[in-house]
Write a protein that holds these residues in place. Structure first.
Motif, PDB file in Angstrom:
ATOM      1  N   ARG A  26      -2.027   0.067  -2.767  1.00 12.11           N
ATOM      2  CA  ARG A  26      -1.855  -0.225  -1.345  1.00 12.11           C
ATOM      3  C   ARG A  26      -2.692  -1.458  -1.026  1.00 12.11           C
ATOM      4  N   ILE A  27      -2.228  -2.226  -0.039  1.00  8.87           N
ATOM      5  CA  ILE A  27      -2.968  -3.427   0.351  1.00  8.87           C
ATOM      6  C   ILE A  27      -2.828  -3.662   1.850  1.00  8.87           C
ATOM      7  N   HIS A  28      -3.933  -4.072   2.467  1.00 12.14           N
ATOM      8  CA  HIS A  28      -3.928  -4.482   3.870  1.00 12.14           C
ATOM      9  C   HIS A  28      -4.645  -5.832   3.963  1.00 12.14           C
ATOM     10  N   HIS A  29      -3.985  -6.807   4.571  1.00 13.05           N
ATOM     11  CA  HIS A  29      -4.592  -8.122   4.744  1.00 13.05           C
ATOM     12  C   HIS A  29      -5.378  -8.132   6.063  1.00 13.05           C
ATOM     13  N   LEU A  30      -6.706  -8.190   5.956  1.00 10.76           N
ATOM     14  CA  LEU A  30      -7.567  -8.181   7.137  1.00 10.76           C
ATOM     15  C   LEU A  30      -8.201  -9.541   7.418  1.00 10.76           C
ATOM     16  N   ASN A  31      -8.255 -10.430   6.396  1.00 16.15           N
ATOM     17  CA  ASN A  31      -8.817 -11.777   6.555  1.00 16.15           C
ATOM     18  C   ASN A  31     -10.225 -11.752   7.164  1.00 16.15           C
ATOM     19  N   LEU A  32     -11.066 -10.883   6.632  1.00 16.44           N
ATOM     20  CA  LEU A  32     -12.435 -10.783   7.133  1.00 16.44           C
ATOM     21  C   LEU A  32     -13.238 -12.052   6.856  1.00 16.44           C
ATOM     22  N   GLY A  33     -12.906 -12.742   5.764  1.00 16.79           N
ATOM     23  CA  GLY A  33     -13.635 -13.963   5.439  1.00 16.79           C
ATOM     24  C   GLY A  33     -13.525 -15.001   6.532  1.00 16.79           C
ATOM     25  N   SER A  55     -10.623   4.568   5.670  1.00 17.02           N
ATOM     26  CA  SER A  55     -10.329   5.984   5.914  1.00 17.02           C
ATOM     27  C   SER A  55      -8.933   6.340   5.402  1.00 17.02           C
ATOM     28  N   GLU A  56      -7.969   5.446   5.622  1.00 15.24           N
ATOM     29  CA  GLU A  56      -6.611   5.659   5.102  1.00 15.24           C
ATOM     30  C   GLU A  56      -6.621   5.750   3.581  1.00 15.24           C
ATOM     31  N   PHE A  57      -7.356   4.822   2.950  1.00 17.77           N
ATOM     32  CA  PHE A  57      -7.437   4.825   1.489  1.00 17.77           C
ATOM     33  C   PHE A  57      -8.090   6.104   0.971  1.00 17.77           C
ATOM     34  N   MET A  58      -9.125   6.558   1.666  1.00 14.28           N
ATOM     35  CA  MET A  58      -9.802   7.786   1.256  1.00 14.28           C
ATOM     36  C   MET A  58      -8.868   8.988   1.356  1.00 14.28           C
ATOM     37  N   THR A  59      -8.040   9.029   2.393  1.00 16.08           N
ATOM     38  CA  THR A  59      -7.070  10.114   2.531  1.00 16.08           C
ATOM     39  C   THR A  59      -6.100  10.113   1.359  1.00 16.08           C
ATOM     40  N   ALA A  60      -5.630   8.918   0.976  1.00 13.68           N
ATOM     41  CA  ALA A  60      -4.704   8.812  -0.160  1.00 13.68           C
ATOM     42  C   ALA A  60      -5.389   9.256  -1.449  1.00 13.68           C
ATOM     43  N   ALA A  61      -6.655   8.886  -1.619  1.00 12.84           N
ATOM     44  CA  ALA A  61      -7.386   9.288  -2.828  1.00 12.84           C
ATOM     45  C   ALA A  61      -7.527  10.801  -2.905  1.00 12.84           C
ATOM     46  N   ARG A  62      -7.770  11.428  -1.779  1.00  9.74           N
ATOM     47  CA  ARG A  62      -7.912  12.893  -1.761  1.00  9.74           C
ATOM     48  C   ARG A  62      -6.563  13.576  -2.009  1.00  9.74           C
ATOM     49  N   VAL A  63      -5.500  13.012  -1.460  1.00 13.36           N
ATOM     50  CA  VAL A  63      -4.164  13.575  -1.688  1.00 13.36           C
ATOM     51  C   VAL A  63      -3.836  13.587  -3.178  1.00 13.36           C
ATOM     52  N   HIS A  64      -4.291  12.547  -3.884  1.00 18.97           N
ATOM     53  CA  HIS A  64      -4.030  12.450  -5.326  1.00 18.97           C
ATOM     54  C   HIS A  64      -5.104  13.155  -6.156  1.00 18.97           C
ATOM     55  N   ASN A  65      -6.019  13.859  -5.477  1.00 22.95           N
ATOM     56  CA  ASN A  65      -7.056  14.637  -6.170  1.00 22.95           C
ATOM     57  C   ASN A  65      -7.878  13.788  -7.144  1.00 22.95           C
ATOM     58  N   CYS A  66      -8.294  12.599  -6.676  1.00 25.26           N
ATOM     59  CA  CYS A  66      -9.077  11.703  -7.528  1.00 25.26           C
ATOM     60  C   CYS A  66     -10.483  12.270  -7.756  1.00 25.26           C
TER      61      CYS A  66
END
Length: 306
Positions: A26-33, A55-66
């Motif tokens: 998954r990727i999100h372009h935030l352009n923080l730089g 938080s979204e990424f963490m939810t996905a990681a938990r769904v996949h039981n990482c």
């Protein structure tokens, strides 16, 4: 082992989940730089967006039981006056430790990934051009870590607010930028000047996007793989001239262009060309190996050692 790797970069946040059978991205372009370059610190909007994505990424990681979740932050967090505080805040809100990598740590990971890819090379120069920085590592491939390690905040996302106007880089700005890059990279040139038989390889989202565009335009077909494509200063010079003549909508019509990177590609081509010139290299091979592969390699090595 199921692993989730989160890279909080200056252009984008990326999630890589590796299971026994498949890999998810998954990727999100935030352009923080760009935001940090403009404001000196992360804004409230930056913090809200970054926290939401993590938080979204963490939810996905938990769904996949990482079983293992690793989150790292790079140049924008190093440059921001509130970078460490924001990393701590995001980590607390998302429920995941965030490590802000030092320049040497980031470069070493890229180097190790590159060495694993280029087995037959004696002396490797790895150039990692990200949205936040230009990292250059060099040394004999038989060594565990690079002999030379350099990092400069010269990524396209960081430089864009000062060097690009709506996707365009005017001639006077380009000249000043090239002079700045050349002056910054003098220590690298001094180190590599007397080294014989160097193999130069460049990685990063922008160099790969530029290589894809150049080869697609030249051959009227998208290459099956970007890894191993060659890119040279003449190609980049032609591309810079093309960008100067095209509006942003016209650029988006070019075959093979990255729509997300299009606004900064004229700047990215200028940066890459001057980096190659400063290293006295006319052509270079691009690699899709970088920080992600270095981190995953270390995670699996640590797990095996345990």
């Amino acid at each position: 082992m199921r692993v989730a790797l989160i890279e909080m970069g200056s252009t984008s946040f990326r999630l890589t989940i590796e299971t026994e059978r498949e890999t998810h991205h998954r990727i999100h372009h935030l352009n923080l730089g760009s935001s940090v370059s403009t404001n000196g610190s992360f804004t409230e909007s930056d913090i809200t967006n970054a926290t939401g994505v993590l938080s979204e990424f963490m939810t996905a990681a938990r769904v996949h039981n990482c079983q293992r979740i690793v989150a790292v932050a790079t140049e924008s967090f190093r440059l921001a006056a509130n970078g460490d505080a924001v990393a701590t805040h995001i980590a607390r809100e998302a429920g995941c430790e965030v490590k802000v990598l030092s320049p040497d740590e980031e470069n070493n990971l890229v180097w190790q990934a590159m060495v694993n890819q280029f087995h037959g090379v004696d002396f490797l120069v790895a150039v990692a051009i990200t949205g936040g920085s230009v990292g250059i590592t060099a040394g004999p491939t038989i060594s565990g870590i690079p002999l030379h390690n350099f990092s400069y905040p010269l990524g396209a996302s960081v430089l864009a607010p000062r060097a690009s106007d709506s996707g365009f880089v005017d001639t006077s700005t380009r000249v000043r930028l090239e002079q700045h890059i050349a002056e910054s990279l003098k220590p690298v040139g001094a180190v590599l000047r007397d080294v014989k038989g160097c193999e130069f390889v460049v990685s990063g989202g922008m160099p790969l996007a530029l290589a894809k565009l150049i080869h697609t335009v030249r051959r009227s077909e998208v290459p099956e793989t970007l890894d191993g494509l060659a890119i040279d200063c003449s190609d980049l010079g032609h591309l810079i001239k093309t960008f100067d003549e095209l509006s942003l909508p016209a650029r988006l019509a070019l075959p093979g262009i990255s729509s997300k990177r299009a606004p900064n590609m004229a700047l990215g081509a200028t940066i890459l060309r001057q980096v190659l010139r400063s290293l006295d290299v006319h052509a270079v091979e691009v690699s899709n190996v970088g920080l992600r592969e270095g981190l995953l390699g270390r995670i699996y090595a640590d797990a095996k050692a345990a």
